[in-house]
Enzyme design. Structure first.
Site, short mmCIF file in Angstrom:
data_model
loop_
_atom_site.label_atom_id
_atom_site.label_comp_id
_atom_site.label_asym_id
_atom_site.label_seq_id
_atom_site.Cartn_x
_atom_site.Cartn_y
_atom_site.Cartn_z
N ASP A 17 53.18 -117.09 54.34
CA ASP A 17 52.11 -117.40 53.38
C ASP A 17 51.07 -118.29 54.04
O ASP A 17 51.40 -119.23 54.77
CB ASP A 17 52.70 -118.08 52.13
CG ASP A 17 51.73 -118.01 50.96
OD1 ASP A 17 52.00 -117.27 50.01
OD2 ASP A 17 50.68 -118.70 51.01
N ASN B 250 55.58 -114.28 40.88
CA ASN B 250 54.63 -114.65 39.83
C ASN B 250 54.15 -113.36 39.18
O ASN B 250 53.77 -112.42 39.87
CB ASN B 250 53.46 -115.42 40.44
CG ASN B 250 53.89 -116.75 41.04
OD1 ASN B 250 54.79 -117.40 40.51
ND2 ASN B 250 53.29 -117.15 42.14
N HIS C 198 54.65 -108.74 45.16
CA HIS C 198 55.17 -109.43 46.34
C HIS C 198 56.16 -110.49 45.90
O HIS C 198 56.01 -111.06 44.81
CB HIS C 198 54.04 -110.06 47.16
CG HIS C 198 53.17 -110.97 46.35
ND1 HIS C 198 52.19 -110.47 45.52
CD2 HIS C 198 53.17 -112.31 46.20
CE1 HIS C 198 51.61 -111.49 44.90
NE2 HIS C 198 52.18 -112.61 45.28
N HIS D 162 57.77 -114.21 46.86
CA HIS D 162 57.71 -115.42 47.67
C HIS D 162 59.14 -115.78 48.07
O HIS D 162 60.00 -115.93 47.19
CB HIS D 162 57.13 -116.59 46.86
CG HIS D 162 55.72 -116.40 46.42
ND1 HIS D 162 54.65 -116.98 47.06
CD2 HIS D 162 55.19 -115.69 45.39
CE1 HIS D 162 53.53 -116.66 46.43
NE2 HIS D 162 53.82 -115.87 45.42
P1 5GP Z 1 50.49 -115.03 44.06
O1 5GP Z 1 49.58 -116.20 43.76
O2 5GP Z 1 49.80 -113.73 43.70
O3 5GP Z 1 51.87 -115.14 43.53
O4 5GP Z 1 50.69 -115.05 45.64
C1 5GP Z 1 49.71 -114.66 46.55
C2 5GP Z 1 49.98 -115.44 47.81
O5 5GP Z 1 49.27 -114.83 48.88
C3 5GP Z 1 49.51 -116.90 47.75
O6 5GP Z 1 50.64 -117.76 47.93
C4 5GP Z 1 48.51 -117.02 48.89
O7 5GP Z 1 48.60 -118.25 49.58
C5 5GP Z 1 48.86 -115.84 49.77
N1 5GP Z 1 47.73 -115.28 50.51
C6 5GP Z 1 46.49 -115.01 50.00
N2 5GP Z 1 45.70 -114.51 50.97
C7 5GP Z 1 46.47 -114.46 52.10
C8 5GP Z 1 46.20 -114.03 53.43
O8 5GP Z 1 45.10 -113.59 53.79
N3 5GP Z 1 47.23 -114.12 54.32
C9 5GP Z 1 48.46 -114.59 53.96
N4 5GP Z 1 49.40 -114.63 54.93
N5 5GP Z 1 48.75 -115.01 52.72
C10 5GP Z 1 47.76 -114.95 51.79
#
Ligand code: 5GP
Length: 116
Positions: free
Chosen positions: A31, A88, A101, A103
């Protein structure tokens, strides 16, 4: 047509990122904004499913593959193999990328918080 997700763009090589590991149907990234000493993302290559509930209904075997892959990654990236898995689901639960996805959080997580 909706825009490709950030994860599809990474998978397609449009956005640079290190793919830590992959299978025929999944890939893993670190992340970009880690919330734990180990914070990995396990992502299906298909963008067909937006949330874990959609995935569970549409392809439960792929969800099981995600969990097995998360366990393998935790075993390779921690000393004890312990991990927390967070999905999430929906904007009011903190979801920002609508391409399902998991975590994978690990490393000194002793509190019982369910947040990523
Ligand atoms: P969500 O908020 O949808 O549960 O998780 C999305 C995750 O993707 C976040 O924790 C965010 O930090 C991560 N993320 C967003 N853009 C990128 C990226 O360009 N590269 C990586 N490795 N992680 C990302």
């Amino acid at each position: 047509m909706t825009e490709p997700s950030i994860f599809t763009r990474i998978l397609d090589g449009e956005i640079p990122a290190e793919i830590l590991a992959e299978t025929d149907r999944l890939f893993a990234l670190r992340d970009i904004a880690p919330q734990a000493p180990v914070h990995l993302l396990v992502i299906p290559k298909t963008a067909e499913y937006r949330t874990v509930a959609e995935l569970a209904a549409g392809d439960p075997a792929l969800l099981a593959e995600m969990i097995a892959f998360a366990a393998e990654l935790a075993a390779a990236n921690t000393h004890d193999g312990d991990f927390r898995l967070v999905f999430n689901s929906g904007p009011n639960a903190g979801q920002t990328v609508f391409h399902v996805h998991a975590h994978v959080l690990a490393g000194g997580l002793t509190e019982k918080s369910v947040g990523a």
